[in-house]
Scaffold this active site. Structure first.
Site, short mmCIF file in Angstrom:
data_model
loop_
_atom_site.label_atom_id
_atom_site.label_comp_id
_atom_site.label_asym_id
_atom_site.label_seq_id
_atom_site.Cartn_x
_atom_site.Cartn_y
_atom_site.Cartn_z
N ILE A 1 -2.46 -10.20 -11.23
CA ILE A 1 -3.38 -10.20 -12.38
C ILE A 1 -2.73 -10.94 -13.55
CG2 ILE A 1 -4.64 -8.71 -14.01
CD1 ILE A 1 -5.69 -8.58 -11.13
N GLU B 1 -6.77 6.64 1.86
CA GLU B 1 -7.41 5.87 0.77
C GLU B 1 -8.84 6.34 0.56
OE1 GLU B 1 -4.94 1.72 0.88
OE2 GLU B 1 -6.78 1.75 2.05
N LEU C 1 -5.60 -9.28 -3.72
CA LEU C 1 -4.26 -9.77 -3.37
C LEU C 1 -3.63 -10.75 -4.35
CD1 LEU C 1 -4.71 -10.07 0.50
CD2 LEU C 1 -3.98 -8.12 -0.86
N HIS D 1 -2.11 0.75 -3.34
CA HIS D 1 -1.16 0.07 -2.45
C HIS D 1 -0.98 0.94 -1.20
CE1 HIS D 1 1.94 -2.79 -1.46
NE2 HIS D 1 2.66 -1.77 -1.02
N GLY E 1 -13.18 -5.03 2.33
CA GLY E 1 -13.92 -4.25 1.34
C GLY E 1 -14.35 -2.86 1.82
N SER E 2 -13.62 -2.31 2.80
CA SER E 2 -14.03 -0.96 3.24
C SER E 2 -13.79 0.07 2.13
CB SER E 2 -13.32 -0.56 4.54
OG SER E 2 -11.96 -0.35 4.32
N ASN E 3 -12.78 -0.15 1.31
CA ASN E 3 -12.58 0.75 0.16
C ASN E 3 -13.70 0.59 -0.86
OD1 ASN E 3 -10.01 2.49 -0.06
ND2 ASN E 3 -9.31 0.61 0.95
N ASP F 1 2.86 -4.47 -7.99
CA ASP F 1 3.17 -3.11 -7.52
C ASP F 1 4.19 -2.37 -8.37
OD1 ASP F 1 1.47 -3.71 -5.39
OD2 ASP F 1 3.11 -4.53 -4.21
C1 GAR Z 1 -6.16 -1.46 1.63
O1 GAR Z 1 -5.42 -0.76 2.60
C2 GAR Z 1 -5.34 -1.58 0.35
O2 GAR Z 1 -4.49 -0.51 0.14
C3 GAR Z 1 -4.58 -2.84 0.62
O3 GAR Z 1 -5.48 -3.71 1.24
C4 GAR Z 1 -6.35 -2.92 2.06
C5 GAR Z 1 -7.77 -3.41 1.85
O4 GAR Z 1 -8.63 -2.85 2.79
N1 GAR Z 1 -4.05 -3.39 -0.60
C6 GAR Z 1 -2.88 -4.04 -0.64
O5 GAR Z 1 -2.20 -4.24 0.35
C7 GAR Z 1 -2.46 -4.52 -2.04
N2 GAR Z 1 -1.10 -4.95 -2.03
P1 GAR Z 1 -10.20 -2.93 2.59
O6 GAR Z 1 -10.54 -4.38 2.21
O7 GAR Z 1 -10.79 -2.56 3.90
O8 GAR Z 1 -10.55 -1.98 1.49
#
Ligand code: GAR
Length: 189
Positions: A88, A174, A85, A104, A12-14, A145
């Site tokens: 949907i 990101e 992941l 992605h 969940g850093s994003n 995707d």
């Molecule tokens: C992110 O890099 C995102 O782009 C990726 O998961 C990571 C989550 O990081 N998403 C995918 O790979 C979707 N296919 P986070 O939990 O630290 O935000």
């Protein structure tokens, strides 16, 4: 006032970065974070950040309208998959046309599809000796995707970059671009 709902499956850093970006903006609120992992680190972050968070399991998500009902109750202007992941399901796609977006960690259509997420993507890119990678922000449809691309950003890879170093470069892209794209889409509505 615009509202967004976020979906996340892991760290969940994003999510944290998006929450911080909108913290001092009075026109956007984070209604809730939804997760399919009961012990996901994103739940600790939501606790610390005072953000509503809800957990759902596979059955509720794929076989019932439970998650749809929750989403409808928030009436979000945008639903944002930030490291989520699961595919949907149709009921959500149909209920929120052009309102669900995903990030992605690669330059789609390359390195997308089932099983291509997180470090698996970066490892494949290293293995194939790619000289660049990046991020793709796109609308979500019923296939992994494959929805229409909204924005892509690129970064160079050096031949000796490790998988964690590639991951860091992509995460930095990101953090820089995802909140801004979300804001732009909200303002355009
Ligand atoms: C992110 O890099 C995102 O782009 C990726 O998961 C990571 C989550 O990081 N998403 C995918 O790979 C979707 N296919 P986070 O939990 O630290 O935000």
């Amino acid at each position: 006032m615009k509202s967004i709902v976020l979906f996340a499956s892991g760290s969940g850093s994003n999510v944290e970065n998006i929450v911080q970006f909108f913290q001092n903006k009075t026109n956007v609120t984070i209604a809730c974070v939804l997760t399919n992992k009961r012990d996901a680190k994103v739940l600790d972050r939501c606790n610390r950040l005072n953000i509503n968070a809800l957990y759902f399991n596979r059955n509720a998500f794929s076989k019932t309208d439970a998650v749809l009902k929750v989403l409808e109750s928030f009436n979000p202007d945008l639903i944002v998959l930030a490291g989520f992941l699961w595919k949907i399901p149709k009921n959500l796609i149909q209920a929120f046309p052009k309102k669900i977006i995903n990030i992605h960690p690669a330059l789609l259509p390359k390195y997308g599809g089932k099983g291509m997420y997180g470090d698996y993507v970066h490892a494949a890119i290293k293995e194939n000796k790619e000289t660049e990678t990046g991020i793709t922000i796109h609308y979500v449809n019923e296939n992994y995707d494959e929805g229409a691309i909204i924005q892509q950003e690129k970064v160079e890879i050096l031949s000796n970059d490790t998988v964690p170093e590639i991951a860091e470069k992509v995460h930095n892209l990101e953090y820089e671009h995802f909140p801004r794209v979300i804001e732009k889409l909200l303002l355009e509505q």
